[in-house]
Design a protein around this motif. Sequence first.
Motif, PDB file in Angstrom:
ATOM      1  N   GLY A 359       0.815  -1.213   0.000  1.00 22.73           N
ATOM      2  CA  GLY A 359       0.000   0.000   0.000  1.00 22.73           C
ATOM      3  C   GLY A 359       0.846   1.259   0.000  1.00 22.73           C
ATOM      4  N   SER A 360       1.975   1.219   0.705  1.00 27.08           N
ATOM      5  CA  SER A 360       2.880   2.359   0.726  1.00 27.08           C
ATOM      6  C   SER A 360       3.477   2.608  -0.663  1.00 27.08           C
ATOM      7  CB  SER A 360       3.996   2.122   1.748  1.00 27.08           C
ATOM      8  OG  SER A 360       4.903   3.195   1.776  1.00 27.08           O
ATOM      9  N   VAL A 361       3.840   1.529  -1.351  1.00 25.25           N
ATOM     10  CA  VAL A 361       4.371   1.673  -2.710  1.00 25.25           C
ATOM     11  C   VAL A 361       3.288   2.227  -3.644  1.00 25.25           C
ATOM     12  CG1 VAL A 361       5.379   0.471  -4.674  1.00 25.25           C
ATOM     13  CG2 VAL A 361       6.040  -0.171  -2.357  1.00 25.25           C
ATOM     14  N   LYS A 362       2.056   1.761  -3.456  1.00 24.71           N
ATOM     15  CA  LYS A 362       0.940   2.288  -4.252  1.00 24.71           C
ATOM     16  C   LYS A 362       0.785   3.790  -4.020  1.00 24.71           C
ATOM     17  CE  LYS A 362      -2.963   1.937  -6.649  1.00 24.71           C
ATOM     18  NZ  LYS A 362      -2.983   1.593  -8.086  1.00 24.71           N
ATOM     19  N   GLY A 363       0.944   4.203  -2.759  1.00 28.41           N
ATOM     20  CA  GLY A 363       0.880   5.632  -2.457  1.00 28.41           C
ATOM     21  C   GLY A 363       1.986   6.409  -3.134  1.00 28.41           C
ATOM     22  N   MET A 364       3.187   5.836  -3.181  1.00 26.90           N
ATOM     23  CA  MET A 364       4.297   6.485  -3.890  1.00 26.90           C
ATOM     24  C   MET A 364       3.957   6.649  -5.367  1.00 26.90           C
ATOM     25  SD  MET A 364       7.952   4.946  -2.685  1.00 26.90           S
ATOM     26  CE  MET A 364       7.805   3.651  -1.499  1.00 26.90           C
ATOM     27  N   LEU A 365       3.414   5.589  -5.952  1.00 26.37           N
ATOM     28  CA  LEU A 365       3.078   5.612  -7.375  1.00 26.37           C
ATOM     29  C   LEU A 365       2.088   6.733  -7.676  1.00 26.37           C
ATOM     30  CD1 LEU A 365       3.105   4.298 -10.202  1.00 26.37           C
ATOM     31  CD2 LEU A 365       1.342   2.727  -9.395  1.00 26.37           C
ATOM     32  N   THR A 366       1.148   6.942  -6.772  1.00 27.73           N
ATOM     33  CA  THR A 366       0.107   7.944  -6.979  1.00 27.73           C
ATOM     34  C   THR A 366       0.572   9.352  -6.646  1.00 27.73           C
ATOM     35  OG1 THR A 366      -1.553   6.262  -6.420  1.00 27.73           O
ATOM     36  CG2 THR A 366      -2.270   8.565  -6.393  1.00 27.73           C
ATOM     37  N   ASP A 367       1.255   9.484  -5.506  1.00 31.11           N
ATOM     38  CA  ASP A 367       1.545  10.820  -4.974  1.00 31.11           C
ATOM     39  C   ASP A 367       3.004  11.249  -5.067  1.00 31.11           C
ATOM     40  OD1 ASP A 367      -1.159  10.895  -4.202  1.00 31.11           O
ATOM     41  OD2 ASP A 367      -0.688   9.856  -2.325  1.00 31.11           O
ATOM     42  N   LYS A 368       3.923  10.294  -5.190  1.00 31.18           N
ATOM     43  CA  LYS A 368       5.346  10.632  -5.216  1.00 31.18           C
ATOM     44  C   LYS A 368       6.023   9.880  -6.366  1.00 31.18           C
ATOM     45  CE  LYS A 368       5.225  10.634  -0.139  1.00 31.18           C
ATOM     46  NZ  LYS A 368       5.754   9.957   1.071  1.00 31.18           N
ATOM     47  N   PRO A 369       5.720  10.255  -7.600  1.00 30.27           N
ATOM     48  CA  PRO A 369       6.211   9.486  -8.756  1.00 30.27           C
ATOM     49  C   PRO A 369       7.732   9.347  -8.825  1.00 30.27           C
ATOM     50  CG  PRO A 369       5.228  11.577  -9.437  1.00 30.27           C
ATOM     51  CD  PRO A 369       4.874  11.382  -8.011  1.00 30.27           C
ATOM     52  N   GLU A 370       8.459  10.383  -8.449  1.00 28.04           N
ATOM     53  CA  GLU A 370       9.925  10.287  -8.507  1.00 28.04           C
ATOM     54  C   GLU A 370      10.430   9.280  -7.474  1.00 28.04           C
ATOM     55  OE1 GLU A 370      11.835  14.033  -8.205  1.00 28.04           O
ATOM     56  OE2 GLU A 370      10.914  14.853 -10.035  1.00 28.04           O
ATOM     57  N   GLN A 371       9.809   9.287  -6.302  1.00 28.60           N
ATOM     58  CA  GLN A 371      10.182   8.334  -5.262  1.00 28.60           C
ATOM     59  C   GLN A 371       9.850   6.913  -5.713  1.00 28.60           C
ATOM     60  OE1 GLN A 371       9.359   9.860  -1.324  1.00 28.60           O
ATOM     61  NE2 GLN A 371       8.886   7.810  -0.593  1.00 28.60           N
ATOM     62  N   TYR A 372       8.687   6.765  -6.354  1.00 29.19           N
ATOM     63  CA  TYR A 372       8.303   5.448  -6.881  1.00 29.19           C
ATOM     64  C   TYR A 372       9.292   4.970  -7.941  1.00 29.19           C
ATOM     65  CZ  TYR A 372       6.118   1.956  -9.810  1.00 29.19           C
ATOM     66  OH  TYR A 372       5.910   0.812 -10.541  1.00 29.19           O
ATOM     67  N   ASP A 373       9.698   5.874  -8.828  1.00 20.53           N
ATOM     68  CA  ASP A 373      10.655   5.492  -9.878  1.00 20.53           C
ATOM     69  C   ASP A 373      11.937   4.939  -9.258  1.00 20.53           C
ATOM     70  OD1 ASP A 373       8.871   6.273 -11.796  1.00 20.53           O
ATOM     71  OD2 ASP A 373       9.830   8.212 -12.193  1.00 20.53           O
ATOM     72  N   THR A 374      12.412   5.578  -8.191  1.00 23.28           N
ATOM     73  CA  THR A 374      13.604   5.091  -7.493  1.00 23.28           C
ATOM     74  C   THR A 374      13.352   3.699  -6.923  1.00 23.28           C
ATOM     75  OG1 THR A 374      14.306   7.331  -6.909  1.00 23.28           O
ATOM     76  CG2 THR A 374      15.210   5.522  -5.598  1.00 23.28           C
ATOM     77  N   PHE A 375      12.213   3.545  -6.271  1.00 25.23           N
ATOM     78  CA  PHE A 375      11.871   2.245  -5.680  1.00 25.23           C
ATOM     79  C   PHE A 375      11.865   1.160  -6.738  1.00 25.23           C
ATOM     80  CE2 PHE A 375       8.596  -0.958  -5.118  1.00 25.23           C
ATOM     81  CZ  PHE A 375       9.011  -1.558  -3.934  1.00 25.23           C
ATOM     82  N   TRP A 376      11.184   1.399  -7.842  1.00 26.87           N
ATOM     83  CA  TRP A 376      11.043   0.330  -8.834  1.00 26.87           C
ATOM     84  C   TRP A 376      12.365   0.026  -9.523  1.00 26.87           C
ATOM     85  CZ3 TRP A 376       7.560  -3.155  -8.814  1.00 26.87           C
ATOM     86  CH2 TRP A 376       7.499  -4.065  -9.866  1.00 26.87           C
ATOM     87  N   ARG A 377      13.165   1.053  -9.752  1.00 24.83           N
ATOM     88  CA  ARG A 377      14.480   0.840 -10.365  1.00 24.83           C
ATOM     89  C   ARG A 377      15.353  -0.046  -9.469  1.00 24.83           C
ATOM     90  NH1 ARG A 377      15.726   5.721 -10.684  1.00 24.83           N
ATOM     91  NH2 ARG A 377      17.046   5.892  -8.834  1.00 24.83           N
ATOM     92  N   GLU A 378      15.292   0.169  -8.151  1.00 28.44           N
ATOM     93  CA  GLU A 378      16.147  -0.562  -7.229  1.00 28.44           C
ATOM     94  C   GLU A 378      15.593  -1.946  -6.876  1.00 28.44           C
ATOM     95  OE1 GLU A 378      19.141   0.444  -6.047  1.00 28.44           O
ATOM     96  OE2 GLU A 378      19.003   2.200  -7.346  1.00 28.44           O
ATOM     97  N   PHE A 379      14.266  -2.060  -6.742  1.00 28.71           N
ATOM     98  CA  PHE A 379      13.697  -3.283  -6.167  1.00 28.71           C
ATOM     99  C   PHE A 379      12.670  -3.989  -7.055  1.00 28.71           C
ATOM    100  CE2 PHE A 379      14.719  -0.389  -2.580  1.00 28.71           C
ATOM    101  CZ  PHE A 379      15.743  -1.138  -2.032  1.00 28.71           C
ATOM    102  N   GLY A 380      12.384  -3.441  -8.228  1.00 29.05           N
ATOM    103  CA  GLY A 380      11.343  -4.016  -9.075  1.00 29.05           C
ATOM    104  C   GLY A 380      11.553  -5.481  -9.407  1.00 29.05           C
ATOM    105  N   LYS A 381      12.798  -5.864  -9.706  1.00 26.67           N
ATOM    106  CA  LYS A 381      13.065  -7.259 -10.068  1.00 26.67           C
ATOM    107  C   LYS A 381      12.714  -8.204  -8.930  1.00 26.67           C
ATOM    108  CE  LYS A 381      16.840  -6.349 -13.331  1.00 26.67           C
ATOM    109  NZ  LYS A 381      18.271  -6.572 -13.641  1.00 26.67           N
ATOM    110  N   ALA A 382      13.020  -7.785  -7.700  1.00 23.91           N
ATOM    111  CA  ALA A 382      12.704  -8.629  -6.544  1.00 23.91           C
ATOM    112  C   ALA A 382      11.199  -8.673  -6.303  1.00 23.91           C
ATOM    113  CB  ALA A 382      13.428  -8.109  -5.305  1.00 23.91           C
ATOM    114  N   VAL A 383      10.539  -7.517  -6.402  1.00 25.02           N
ATOM    115  CA  VAL A 383       9.099  -7.462  -6.125  1.00 25.02           C
ATOM    116  C   VAL A 383       8.328  -8.342  -7.102  1.00 25.02           C
ATOM    117  CG1 VAL A 383       7.076  -5.946  -6.095  1.00 25.02           C
ATOM    118  CG2 VAL A 383       9.222  -5.182  -5.071  1.00 25.02           C
ATOM    119  N   LYS A 384       8.761  -8.395  -8.357  1.00 28.23           N
ATOM    120  CA  LYS A 384       8.045  -9.203  -9.354  1.00 28.23           C
ATOM    121  C   LYS A 384       8.074 -10.696  -9.035  1.00 28.23           C
ATOM    122  CE  LYS A 384       9.947  -7.277 -13.053  1.00 28.23           C
ATOM    123  NZ  LYS A 384      10.247  -7.006 -14.483  1.00 28.23           N
ATOM    124  N   GLU A 385       9.017 -11.129  -8.184  1.00 29.52           N
ATOM    125  CA  GLU A 385       9.011 -12.527  -7.753  1.00 29.52           C
ATOM    126  C   GLU A 385       7.701 -12.860  -7.040  1.00 29.52           C
ATOM    127  OE1 GLU A 385      12.433 -13.074  -5.309  1.00 29.52           O
ATOM    128  OE2 GLU A 385      13.842 -12.392  -6.843  1.00 29.52           O
TER     129      GLU A 385
END
Length: 632
Positions: A359-385
């Motif tokens: 839910g926190s990541v969803k909030g980043m995606l909606t309200d803090k796009p730059e923060q979300y971009d950092t998150f997904w760049r660093e951890f996206g491969k792991a999250v997709k597991e």
Amino acid sequence: MATQTETLEFQAEARQLLQLMVHSIYSNKDIFLRELISNASDALDKLRLSAFKDKDLDVDVSDLRIDIETDPERRTLTVRDNGIGMSRDEVVGLIGTIAKSGTAELLRTLRESKDSEASRELIGQFGVGFYSSFMVADRVTLLTRRAGESDGTRWESRGEGTYTIDTVPGAPQGTAVTLHLKPEDAEDQLHDYTSRAKIKEIVRRYSDFITWPIRMETGEEGEEAEILNSRKALWARPKDETTEEEYRELYKHLSHDWADPLETIQFMAEGTFEYQALLFIPSRAPLDLFMRDAKRGVQLYVKRVFIMDDCEELMPEYLRFVKGVVDAQDLSLNVSREILQQDRHIRLMRRRLVKKVLGSVKGMLTDKPEQYDTFWREFGKAVKEGIVTDADNQEAILDIASFETTHDPERPTTLARYVERMKEGQEHIYYLTGASRSVIEKSPHMEALRAKGFEVLLLTDPIDEMWAGSVTGFAGKTFQSIAKGQVDLPGGDDETESESERTEQRRNFAPLLEWMTTTLEEHIKEVRLSTRLTSSPACIVGETYDISPALAKMYEAAGQEVPSAKRILELNPDHPLVAGLRAAHAGETKDTAALAETVELLYGMALLAEGSELLDPQRFTALLADKLTGTL
């Protein structure tokens, strides 16, 4: 009296890290004290837990503490705890050797980095704790005795490649680290670390949340030692009574990262089962994120009593980068990992923690796009597991996931945005897997979709091979690989051929297709005409539910047997080579052997175009050389 004195060499990696410390690549050297206090706090946690589990361990846990002592005349600073301590072997193993995963990768990257700021960030990712002492000290002495043992160990080094180690009978339980400080140097940010005011400033800034008392003598005869830290558990405090700086320092204490966290998540669960949680999402991935032996999980406390580090049962593997503390009220103190695996409360907590993080990541995606971009760049491969391993949260993970797409070469897209852009009548979310974006974009399978303006997800991570074929759909749309099955595109930017024209085309090509299927029957299931090609002569596709060649290789590399499945060769009826093949095959004086060789080359070209390996590279090059010779 000390005995068994030895002089030993540091492991090569440890020696290199020491040199980085000695040469002070950090501008803020104050953090060395934070690291030493953090180590001391861990030692006290471990002693209390060991004493609880082992009733035969003869130790006094009534006055556990951290003491700081300074001697301005001798220019020494000592950090002492009466915690678990270390044995001689542990001293050699933990200080003389770096056993943590990722060491070699860290040092390789450091050697390649010419930027000192980048080096600081890389070291911060790794965390070096005890070694930071050499930023401020010419010599470091450590005296320790493990709880339950009679002899202690003295370790000493100048950080120059070797260290000495002695056995010390009668040493006090716990660990004392004495730093023989370098001269004060304001220009080099070397402060007077024998100054009482400076020590208090550092402790309150970095270690105020430590649950054990951090004491320092007042210097006045008859006065009790002053406790420097407030000892308030941050996770138990209301948010409005806690500063962002305090949250950041707790994160650094827990993670041994020297960078600030990307996001802080705090909540309290009330009702029949109460617990408090304070979680952190790092701002960058650790070097050992994809290493099997990397530690994961959050710290577990019960009623403020530390129970264990890295509690895997509270956080799924795909969220292994999350750090933090969970403090439960109703769990037994006498818990083991085996008990935790079966505990209903733990499962409920885990479910809630996962939903909070997603839910926190969803909030980043909606309200803090730059923060979300950092998150997904660093951890996206792991999250997709988690799309594969966590069926309960599969939809939530798909909702926060981003993928490269043909829509924009620079920015990934979410599935929700993809669906918003879908063409009228489009029922499928089209995707293609491959080694890289450039390889996928050049694939023959892309041609018709590109020509008709359909957007395609470009899936380049190994985990994409696993989840893409197993997920049923998203937002009412099904996923379809453009390299599998029949791809019947709805009206795109160009008019599609009429069904009657297709029927006539299939009738004209039927003899060639039948003969080619027989000729290549050892390798393929069928030869048929394609609707997905515009410029390439041929491509290879699988049946809708076949596993891809890349996924088959992954299973084989893991030691699993994969049943072999023949695939389908599709031909572009409008390509001159294919049209020429049909004409030559229909001719009365055809050279069947020569045609068979051309068909073999065509099949090899299709394999190469999708990035697969040739079955017999030598034969392919020999046939190609013969054909080229014939054109001269």
